[in-house]
Design an enzyme around this catalytic site. Structure first.
Site, PDB file in Angstrom:
ATOM      1  N   LYS A 194       2.338   4.871   1.606  1.00 47.47           N
ATOM      2  CA  LYS A 194       2.562   5.291   2.827  1.00 47.47           C
ATOM      3  C   LYS A 194       2.325   6.680   2.927  1.00 47.47           C
ATOM      4  O   LYS A 194       3.450   7.347   2.121  1.00 47.47           O
ATOM      5  CB  LYS A 194       3.802   4.701   3.209  1.00 47.47           C
ATOM      6  CG  LYS A 194       4.435   5.289   4.758  1.00 47.47           C
ATOM      7  CD  LYS A 194       5.842   4.960   4.864  1.00 47.47           C
ATOM      8  CE  LYS A 194       6.064   5.692   6.291  1.00 47.47           C
ATOM      9  NZ  LYS A 194       5.399   6.626   7.207  1.00 47.47           N
ATOM     10  N   CYS A 200      12.848  49.283  -6.027  1.00 45.95           N
ATOM     11  CA  CYS A 200      11.898  48.197  -7.127  1.00 45.95           C
ATOM     12  C   CYS A 200      13.149  47.640  -7.855  1.00 45.95           C
ATOM     13  O   CYS A 200      13.876  48.044  -8.635  1.00 45.95           O
ATOM     14  CB  CYS A 200      10.338  48.017  -8.140  1.00 45.95           C
ATOM     15  SG  CYS A 200      10.531  46.790  -9.327  1.00 45.95           S
ATOM     16  N   GLU A 221       0.987  -1.197   0.330  1.00 44.97           N
ATOM     17  CA  GLU A 221       0.149  -0.096   0.131  1.00 44.97           C
ATOM     18  C   GLU A 221       0.972   1.464   0.260  1.00 44.97           C
ATOM     19  O   GLU A 221       2.006   0.396   0.398  1.00 44.97           O
ATOM     20  CB  GLU A 221      -0.987  -0.247   1.199  1.00 44.97           C
ATOM     21  CG  GLU A 221      -2.041  -1.443   1.709  1.00 44.97           C
ATOM     22  CD  GLU A 221      -2.496  -0.823   2.807  1.00 44.97           C
ATOM     23  OE1 GLU A 221      -2.656   0.055   3.692  1.00 44.97           O
ATOM     24  OE2 GLU A 221      -3.123  -2.200   3.092  1.00 44.97           O
ATOM     25  N   ASP A 279       1.843  10.345   3.284  1.00 50.86           N
ATOM     26  CA  ASP A 279       2.735  11.433   4.890  1.00 50.86           C
ATOM     27  C   ASP A 279       1.553  12.146   5.264  1.00 50.86           C
ATOM     28  O   ASP A 279       1.058  12.904   4.301  1.00 50.86           O
ATOM     29  CB  ASP A 279       3.543  12.112   3.390  1.00 50.86           C
ATOM     30  CG  ASP A 279       4.661  12.605   4.415  1.00 50.86           C
ATOM     31  OD1 ASP A 279       5.155  11.970   5.298  1.00 50.86           O
ATOM     32  OD2 ASP A 279       5.066  13.367   4.166  1.00 50.86           O
ATOM     33  N   CYS A 318      12.388  48.672 -11.570  1.00 51.98           N
ATOM     34  CA  CYS A 318      12.176  49.976 -12.633  1.00 51.98           C
ATOM     35  C   CYS A 318      12.410  51.078 -11.087  1.00 51.98           C
ATOM     36  O   CYS A 318      12.805  52.352 -11.797  1.00 51.98           O
ATOM     37  CB  CYS A 318       9.956  50.157 -12.555  1.00 51.98           C
ATOM     38  SG  CYS A 318       9.879  50.616 -10.732  1.00 51.98           S
ATOM     39  N   CYS A 374       6.104  47.157  -5.224  1.00 50.17           N
ATOM     40  CA  CYS A 374       6.696  47.867  -6.207  1.00 50.17           C
ATOM     41  C   CYS A 374       5.150  48.964  -6.044  1.00 50.17           C
ATOM     42  O   CYS A 374       4.380  49.035  -6.483  1.00 50.17           O
ATOM     43  CB  CYS A 374       7.094  47.509  -7.347  1.00 50.17           C
ATOM     44  SG  CYS A 374       7.595  48.959  -8.412  1.00 50.17           S
ATOM     45  N   LYS A 418      10.955   3.867   2.090  1.00 55.24           N
ATOM     46  CA  LYS A 418      10.260   4.825   1.955  1.00 55.24           C
ATOM     47  C   LYS A 418      11.617   4.965   0.636  1.00 55.24           C
ATOM     48  O   LYS A 418      12.608   4.143   0.489  1.00 55.24           O
ATOM     49  CB  LYS A 418      11.122   5.221   3.051  1.00 55.24           C
ATOM     50  CG  LYS A 418      10.773   5.119   4.562  1.00 55.24           C
ATOM     51  CD  LYS A 418      10.358   6.589   4.285  1.00 55.24           C
ATOM     52  CE  LYS A 418      10.194   6.768   6.158  1.00 55.24           C
ATOM     53  NZ  LYS A 418      10.036   8.726   6.307  1.00 55.24           N
ATOM     54  N   TYR A 439      -6.351   1.959   6.451  1.00 55.54           N
ATOM     55  CA  TYR A 439      -5.526   1.078   6.046  1.00 55.54           C
ATOM     56  C   TYR A 439      -5.260  -0.111   7.207  1.00 55.54           C
ATOM     57  O   TYR A 439      -4.507  -1.317   6.667  1.00 55.54           O
ATOM     58  CB  TYR A 439      -4.683   1.260   5.419  1.00 55.54           C
ATOM     59  CG  TYR A 439      -4.026   2.618   6.225  1.00 55.54           C
ATOM     60  CD1 TYR A 439      -3.565   2.184   8.196  1.00 55.54           C
ATOM     61  CD2 TYR A 439      -3.146   4.018   6.084  1.00 55.54           C
ATOM     62  CE1 TYR A 439      -2.818   3.174   9.060  1.00 55.54           C
ATOM     63  CE2 TYR A 439      -3.052   4.799   7.203  1.00 55.54           C
ATOM     64  CZ  TYR A 439      -3.153   4.235   8.252  1.00 55.54           C
ATOM     65  OH  TYR A 439      -2.137   4.935   8.558  1.00 55.54           O
ATOM     66  N   CYS A 467       6.221  50.136 -14.311  1.00 56.52           N
ATOM     67  CA  CYS A 467       7.582  48.975 -13.250  1.00 56.52           C
ATOM     68  C   CYS A 467       6.718  48.166 -15.113  1.00 56.52           C
ATOM     69  O   CYS A 467       5.826  46.990 -15.312  1.00 56.52           O
ATOM     70  CB  CYS A 467       6.811  48.462 -12.670  1.00 56.52           C
ATOM     71  SG  CYS A 467       8.194  47.144 -12.134  1.00 56.52           S
TER      72      CYS A 467
HETATM   73  S1  IVH Z   1      -0.337   0.286   8.688  1.00 52.78           S
HETATM   74  C1  IVH Z   1       1.434  -1.367  12.401  1.00 52.78           C
HETATM   75  N1  IVH Z   1      -0.174   1.828   6.208  1.00 52.78           N
HETATM   76  O1  IVH Z   1       3.120   5.480   9.171  1.00 52.78           O
HETATM   77  C2  IVH Z   1       0.977  -0.935  11.566  1.00 52.78           C
HETATM   78  N2  IVH Z   1       0.765   2.680   8.152  1.00 52.78           N
HETATM   79  O2  IVH Z   1       5.465   4.542  11.071  1.00 52.78           O
HETATM   80  C3  IVH Z   1       0.198   0.609  11.567  1.00 52.78           C
HETATM   81  N3  IVH Z   1       1.300   5.111   7.138  1.00 52.78           N
HETATM   82  O3  IVH Z   1       1.910   6.419  11.879  1.00 52.78           O
HETATM   83  C4  IVH Z   1      -0.002   1.008  10.491  1.00 52.78           C
HETATM   84  N4  IVH Z   1       0.613   5.078   5.206  1.00 52.78           N
HETATM   85  O4  IVH Z   1       0.664   7.696  10.141  1.00 52.78           O
HETATM   86  C5  IVH Z   1       0.135   1.711   7.599  1.00 52.78           C
HETATM   87  N5  IVH Z   1      -0.779   2.134   4.541  1.00 52.78           N
HETATM   88  C6  IVH Z   1      -0.536   2.456   5.755  1.00 52.78           C
HETATM   89  C7  IVH Z   1       0.589   4.017   6.570  1.00 52.78           C
HETATM   90  C8  IVH Z   1       0.977   3.357   7.315  1.00 52.78           C
HETATM   91  C9  IVH Z   1       1.071   5.196   6.333  1.00 52.78           C
HETATM   92  C10 IVH Z   1       1.847   5.889   8.787  1.00 52.78           C
HETATM   93  C11 IVH Z   1       1.097   5.808   9.533  1.00 52.78           C
HETATM   94  C12 IVH Z   1       1.859   5.480  10.784  1.00 52.78           C
HETATM   95  C13 IVH Z   1       2.990   5.520  10.130  1.00 52.78           C
HETATM   96  C14 IVH Z   1       4.301   4.083  10.498  1.00 52.78           C
END
Ligand code: IVH
Length: 714
Positions: A152, A448, A150, A154, A451, A466, A354, A265, A471
Site C-alpha cells: 500500500k 552560540c 500489493e 503512501d 563558543c 554562529c 495497515k 495497480y 568555534c
Molecule cells: S487499489 C478500490 N492498490 O489506497 C481499490 N490502492 O484507501 C482501489 N493505495 O486512494 C485502490 N496502494 O491511493 C490500491 N496497491 C494499491 C494501493 C492503493 C495504495 C491507496 C490508493 C487509494 C487508497 C485507498
C-alpha cells in the site's frame, strides 16, 4: 514490436537525413526506439543500452524535430520534460468513482475479511454445483480464495485515461467522483508512457482507464527538503506531501524538476476485457508499458498466506526505497470480484491491512540547540522517549525557528511525532488542546551554545548562524574552507588533513595554521620529510594571498567569492572593513541588510578581531590587488556551466569569469570556449563533446581561474 530490432537500433545519423519523407521515417523509428528503451529502463528496470547511447538517440530526435517542426508531436518523448504553463487545474469526472479501501490494523479483522470472502464465494459455488455434472465433489471442497497482495503505497492516487494508446487525461482522486486535472504534470513523469506499447498477446483497448500511485522516494524526499532548507523554503512534512505538492503544481515545469515515480495497480472497467485474474491484468499492464510493482506483488493462496506476506513486508518496510504504510489484499479472480461487489465507499473484494502506526504522542522535555560543521544552529526537541513501530525515539529535529513558530511547538507540549523509515523523526504538530499553561515559547539563543559568539538570524528566521571564527563545532570545516582552492589555496591542506590537524590539537584556530612547525607535522601519519616541506612551503606562500581571497577564506556567513571581491574593492584594508558600520555597508549596491548585519556582527566579535590581528602579526599581507594593465584576461572567452558545482555556487563561478572579463552563457554554441561540467551534467555536456568544445571539471576550472587571478595578483 521485435525486441531485438529496436534494442539494437543503430544510432540514427540524423545529419545524413535528407528529405522530408526520410525525416518522418527516422523520427518515427527514433520515437519507437526511445519509447522501448524508456520502457526497459523505467518499467522493467532492465535497460539494454547505456545512458550515453540513449542520450544520443534523444539528441538525434530533438535535432530532427527542430529541423522538421511539422513532425513535432505533443506525445513525442522529447516533450516529456515539462509542458506549458496552465492557468489553473481544471476538474475531471472519473468514468467510475474512485473508491477507497476498507482499512484494518489487526489479524483478526483480516481473517474475518478472508472468511467473509470465502463464505460469499462458496455460496456462489453452491449455486454453481447445482449443475448436474459437478455435483458432489465441488460442494465439499474447501477452496481457498486467491488474493493478490500489493504494497500500500503512501503517495497520491491518480487516474490516467488512454485513448487509442495515447495519454489523454490524468486526474487526482479528488472527492472520488471528480478529481483535479493534472494531465500536464503527470506527463513530466518519465515512468508514465505518453503512448502505450503494443506488446504481448493482448492489445490495449481503445479506451483504457488505469489507476496507480504517484510517490517520491525517501532519499529524494530528503534531498529535496535539504535543498529547500538551504534556500529557506518551507519543508514538506513527508514524502507523500512532497509528492502531492509536486503533482498539484500549476506550473508543470516545477513538477518536472521533482523526482516523481509511479506504480500502476488497477485497471477500471475490466468487464470489457477478457481477463480472468487481477494478476493477469498486472502482467498485461506491464506489457503495455505501465510500470507495475512486480517485485513486491504476490499471489497468495488463502488469507493466511496473505497475512504472512504482510509480516514479511512489515519487516522490509524500512529498507524499501519508498514509503508504504500497509499491504493491500485483492481477490485475484475477477468474476469473484463481481460476485462480491461493493459497499457504499469501498469494494468487498479488497482490504488494506495497515502497518503499525508510525506516529505516537509524547512530550517535549526541552529544546536543545546543535551547532553544525558549517555554523548552522539547529533546534532539536528532546522527547520523553517513546517506541514508534519498534524503535525508541527520544529526539526530533525541529529544523529552525520559523518551523517552530509555524507549528507553534512549545517546551512542555504534548506532540505528535512521526518516524518515517530512515527519515529522521519529526514533530508533526503539538496537541494544543492538552496545554495546561506552563508550556514555554522557544527562542533561538542569541549566543552560540558552543563558543558563545553572537548568532545571526536571517530575517525569515529560517537560518541561524554562529559567527565565531574559532568555534570548535565548525573548526574542521572552517580550516578546510580557509585553505581551499578558492580561499588561501594551501596545497596539501585538504579536508582530510584539516580533520587530522584539528583532531590532534595542532590547529585550534585559523591562526594556528601559521604557527605549525615542521616537527609537529612530522608526527602525523603518512607525513614524510618531503610532504612536510611542501606543506610548510604552501602555507608560507599563502601568506601573500590577496585581500579578497583572505576575506572569502574567513568564512563570514553569507559572504561568498563575489561579495569578498566587492568588499575588497570598497575597503582598501581589513582595518577599514572592521571599522565599517551597517550604514557604510549599505551604500554598496550588492549588499543588503542581512549581509551587512552578518559582516558587522562577524567583525565586532573581539575574538574574531584578535584572530585577524594575530594572522597579520604572523605575516599575512592581506594586500589589495591593483589591477594590471589589460587586466581582462578572459575578455574573449565564453563559459557554459552544466551539472553541479561543489566549491562555488553557479553565481559565484559566473561572477569570477565576469570579473576577469569573460562571459558566462547558458547554452552551448559555436562561441563557447569552455564547458565546465559537474556531476549530473546532461545534454550540454553531450553537445560540447559533439562540437569538440574543451571540457573541464570544477577542479580544473578553479585552477584555471587561480592562474589568471595570480597573474593579475588578485
Ligand atoms: S487499489 C478500490 N492498490 O489506497 C481499490 N490502492 O484507501 C482501489 N493505495 O486512494 C485502490 N496502494 O491511493 C490500491 N496497491 C494499491 C494501493 C492503493 C495504495 C491507496 C490508493 C487509494 C487508497 C485507498
Amino acid at each position: 514490436m521485435k525486441e531485438g530490432m529496436i534494442a539494437n537500433h543503430p544510432k540514427a545519423d540524423w545529419q545524413a537525413v535528407a528529405g522530408k519523407e526520410e525525416a518522418k521515417k527516422v523520427i518515427d523509428e527514433l520515437r519507437e526506439a526511445i519509447r522501448f528503451h524508456n520502457y526497459r529502463y523505467y518499467v522493467l528496470d532492465e535497460p539494454v543500452i547505456s545512458d550515453h547511447e540513449f542520450d544520443q538517440l534523444m539528441e538525434a530526435l530533438k535535432a530532427l524535430e527542430e529541423k522538421f517542426p511539422e513532425f513535432q508531436s505533443p506525445d513525442s518523448p522529447t516533450q516529456q520534460v515539462g509542458g506549458e504553463v496552465q492557468e489553473a487545474l481544471g476538474t475531471v469526472k472519473h468514468p467510475t468513482p474512485m473508491l477507497s479501501l476498507k482499512t484494518v490494523y489487526n489479524q483478526d479483522d483480516v481473517a474475518n475479511f478472508g472468511k467473509n470472502c470465502r463464505e460469499k464465494l462458496e455460496k456462489k459455488s453452491v449455486l454453481f454445483v447445482a449443475e448436474p455434472k459437478n455435483a458432489g465433489s465441488a460442494v465439499l471442497e474447501e477452496k481457498s480464495v486467491e488474493f493478490v497482495a500489493e504494497p500500500k503505497y503512501d503517495g497520491l492516487a491518480v487516474e490516467i485515461i488512454y485513448e487509442k494508446g495515447r495519454l489523454i487525461v490524468a486526474s487526482t482522486r479528488g472527492d472520488g467522483q471528480t478529481g483535479e486535472n493534472i494531465t500536464a504534470n503527470i506527463k513530466t513523469i518519465k515512468e508514465v508512457p505518453l503512448v502505450l506499447l503494443n506488446q504481448g498477446e493482448i492489445p490495449f483497448p481503445d479506451q483504457l482507464v488505469v489507476r496507480g500511485e504517484v510517490f517520491m522516494r525517501k532519499d529524494e524526499f530528503k534531498k529535496l527538503n535539504d535543498e529547500r532548507m538551504r534556500i529557506g523554503e518551507n519543508l514538506f512534512a513527508n514524502p507523500r506531501n512532497a509528492a502531492a505538492g509536486s503533482l498539484r503544481q500549476l506550473d508543470p515545469k516545477i513538477t518536472a524538476k521533482r523526482p516523481l515515480h509511479i506504480f500502476f495497480y488497477e485497471l477500471v472497467q475490466t468487464e470489457e476485457y477478457h481477463f480472468t485474474t487481477h494478476w493477469e491484468v498486472l502482467q498485461t499492464m506491464s506489457n503495455w508499458g505501465l510500470r507495475v510493482n512486480k517485485r513486491y506483488s504476490k499471489v497468495c493462496s488463502g488469507i493466511q498466506e496473505a497475512i504472512h506476506y504482510h509480516e514479511e513486508l512489515a519487516e522490509r518496510r524500512d529498507n524499501l526505497e519508498y514509503e508504504i504504510d500497509g499491504v493491500v489484499f485483492k481477490v485475484n479472480d475477477l468474476s469473484d470480484r463481481r460476485t462480491l461487489g461493493f459497499r457504499t465507499r469501498d469494494p468487498r473484494w479488497a482490504l488494506a491491512y495497515k502497518f503499525e502506526a508510525r506516529q505516537m504522542n509524547t512530550h517535549v522535555k526541552a529544546i536543545e540547540v546543535q551547532v553544525g560543521r558549517t555554523g548552522v544552529l539547529t533546534p532539536v526537541a528532546l522527547l520523553q522517549p517513546v517506541k514508534i513501530a519498534g524503535v525508541e525515539v527520544s529526539r526530533a529535529s525541529l529544523h529552525n525557528q520559523s518551523e517552530i513558530e509555524r507549528k507553534d511547538i512549545r517546551v512542555g507540549d504534548e506532540v505528535l511525532v512521526e518516524r518515517a523509515g530512515d527519515v529522521i523523526p519529526y514533530v508533526v504538530k503539538p496537541i494544543k488542546e492538552k496545554r495546561k499553561g506552563p508550556e514555554k515559547i522557544f527562542h533561538m539563543p542569541s549566543q552560540c551554545p558552543v563558543c558563545g559568539a553572537k548568532v545571526i538570524m536571517s530575517d525569515d528566521k529560517k537560518r541561524a548562524l554562529c559567527t565565531g571564527i574559532s568555534c570548535q563545532a565548525q573548526l574542521r570545516k572552517r580550516v578546510s574552507h580557509f585553505s581551499s582552492k578558492g580561499g588561501m589555496n594551501i596545497e596539501g591542506l585538504g579536508e582530510k588533513m584539516a580533520v587530522q590537524l584539528v583532531n590532534l590539537g595542532l590547529v585550534r584556530k585559523l591562526s594556528s595554521i601559521y604557527k605549525l612547525e615542521k616537527k609537529d607535522l612530522l608526527t602525523m601519519e603518512r607525513m614524510a620529510d618531503k610532504s612536510v616541506d611542501n606543506l610548510c612551503e604552501a602555507i608560507e606562500k599563502s601568506k601573500n594571498q590577496p585581500f579578497p581571497r583572505f576575506l572569502f577564506a574567513l568564512g563570514i556567513p553569507l559572504v561568498g567569492v563575489h561579495l569578498a571581491t566587492v568588499l575588497a574593492a570598497h575597503f582598501p584594508t581589513i582595518d577599514d572593513l572592521i571599522a565599517a558600520n551597517v550604514e557604510d555597508l549599505l551604500t554598496i549596491k550588492e549588499i543588503g541588510p542581512e549581509v551587512a548585519f552578518s559582516i558587522t556582527t562577524f567583525f565586532s566579535n573581539e575574538e574574531n578581531q584578535q584572530e585577524i590581528f594575530e594572522m597579520q602579526n604572523l605575516g599575512l599581507t592581506m594586500s589589495n590587488p591593483t589591477e594590471k594593465e589589460g587586466g581582462r584576461p578572459l575578455e574573449h572567452m565564453t563559459f557554459v556551466f552544466t551539472g553541479g558545482l561543489e566549491q562555488w555556487t553557479r553565481a559565484e563561478a559566473k561572477q569570477m569569469v565576469e570579473s576577469l572579463g569573460g562571459r558566462a552563457t547558458s547554452s552551448v554554441s559555436g562561441e563557447t570556449s569552455y564547458v565546465v561540467a559537474g556531476p549530473g551534467a546532461g545534454s550540454k555536456l553531450q553537445e560540447a563533446k559533439r562540437k569538440n568544445i574543451p571540457i573541464m571539471d570544477e577542479k580544473e576550472f578553479i585552477k584555471f581561474i587561480n592562474k589568471y587571478q595570480e597573474d593579475r595578483n588578485i
